[in-house]
Design a protein around this motif. Sequence first.
Motif, PDB file in Angstrom:
ATOM      1  N   SER A 100       1.080  -0.412  -0.147  1.00 32.22           N
ATOM      2  CA  SER A 100       1.588   0.144   1.111  1.00 32.22           C
ATOM      3  C   SER A 100       0.586   1.092   1.739  1.00 32.22           C
ATOM      4  O   SER A 100       0.439   1.147   2.960  1.00 32.22           O
ATOM      5  CB  SER A 100       2.907   0.888   0.882  1.00 32.22           C
ATOM      6  OG  SER A 100       3.910  -0.003   0.508  1.00 32.22           O
ATOM      7  N   ILE A 101      -0.124   1.849   0.910  1.00 33.49           N
ATOM      8  CA  ILE A 101      -1.057   2.842   1.431  1.00 33.49           C
ATOM      9  C   ILE A 101      -2.377   2.206   1.856  1.00 33.49           C
ATOM     10  O   ILE A 101      -2.943   2.571   2.887  1.00 33.49           O
ATOM     11  CB  ILE A 101      -1.280   3.965   0.398  1.00 33.49           C
ATOM     12  CG1 ILE A 101       0.029   4.739   0.174  1.00 33.49           C
ATOM     13  CG2 ILE A 101      -2.374   4.924   0.862  1.00 33.49           C
ATOM     14  CD1 ILE A 101      -0.025   5.730  -0.983  1.00 33.49           C
ATOM     15  N   ILE A 102      -2.882   1.248   1.105  1.00 29.56           N
ATOM     16  CA  ILE A 102      -4.210   0.702   1.430  1.00 29.56           C
ATOM     17  C   ILE A 102      -4.184  -0.329   2.553  1.00 29.56           C
ATOM     18  O   ILE A 102      -5.215  -0.605   3.150  1.00 29.56           O
ATOM     19  CB  ILE A 102      -4.931   0.104   0.197  1.00 29.56           C
ATOM     20  CG1 ILE A 102      -4.181  -1.092  -0.378  1.00 29.56           C
ATOM     21  CG2 ILE A 102      -5.155   1.166  -0.847  1.00 29.56           C
ATOM     22  CD1 ILE A 102      -4.929  -1.806  -1.484  1.00 29.56           C
ATOM     23  N   GLN A 103      -3.028  -0.877   2.868  1.00 30.24           N
ATOM     24  CA  GLN A 103      -2.957  -1.917   3.893  1.00 30.24           C
ATOM     25  C   GLN A 103      -2.604  -1.336   5.253  1.00 30.24           C
ATOM     26  O   GLN A 103      -1.630  -1.726   5.884  1.00 30.24           O
ATOM     27  CB  GLN A 103      -1.949  -2.989   3.479  1.00 30.24           C
ATOM     28  CG  GLN A 103      -2.389  -3.711   2.219  1.00 30.24           C
ATOM     29  CD  GLN A 103      -1.492  -4.864   1.880  1.00 30.24           C
ATOM     30  OE1 GLN A 103      -1.273  -5.756   2.687  1.00 30.24           O
ATOM     31  NE2 GLN A 103      -0.959  -4.844   0.684  1.00 30.24           N
ATOM     32  N   MET A 104      -3.450  -0.423   5.730  1.00 30.85           N
ATOM     33  CA  MET A 104      -3.232   0.205   7.025  1.00 30.85           C
ATOM     34  C   MET A 104      -3.867  -0.638   8.124  1.00 30.85           C
ATOM     35  O   MET A 104      -4.897  -1.286   7.904  1.00 30.85           O
ATOM     36  CB  MET A 104      -3.829   1.615   7.024  1.00 30.85           C
ATOM     37  CG  MET A 104      -3.134   2.568   6.071  1.00 30.85           C
ATOM     38  SD  MET A 104      -1.378   2.757   6.407  1.00 30.85           S
ATOM     39  CE  MET A 104      -1.439   3.388   8.063  1.00 30.85           C
TER      40      MET A 104
END
Length: 168
Positions: A100-104
């Motif tokens: 969730s955090i790395i797929q910005m």
Amino acid sequence: MKPIVSIIMGSTSDLPVMEKACKFLDEMHIPFEVNALSAHRTPEAVESFAKGARQRGIKVIIAGAGMAAALPGVIAASTTLPVIGVPIKGMLDGLDAMLSIIQMPPGIPVATVGVNGAMNAAILAAEMLALSDEDICQRIEAYKQGLGAKIEKANEELAQVKYDNKTN
């Protein structure tokens, strides 16, 4: 003393992980603040925090989040300050939070450390601050030299461990 790093977590249940960042920043004599804000339960407060952080003197934000892990991205969407995301182990051993955090999306970057990597987030924040603060730079250099000394000491201790077929 005014904070220059803000540590944000989705709830106080994340504190056992995030306190590693608190302890490191404290050891480095870097003023910081700690707050709980939820991207889902207090979205207006998160947006207000993010939009006002720079004006309050914050230079780097560390945001820990588990499960859906929207907090770092929501903060990054409302500020131009660097945001470091800390995925917190929960479901799926933290893989869900990390993804969730790395797929910005493009234009909304969030630096990301490993699952439960709050200490590395604090080190990264300190390194960012060290770019314009020589005192912090010297403290980080001393810390990293200490890491090398720990390994050297460990090897000295390992040299004393005896086995019949050990060659070193």
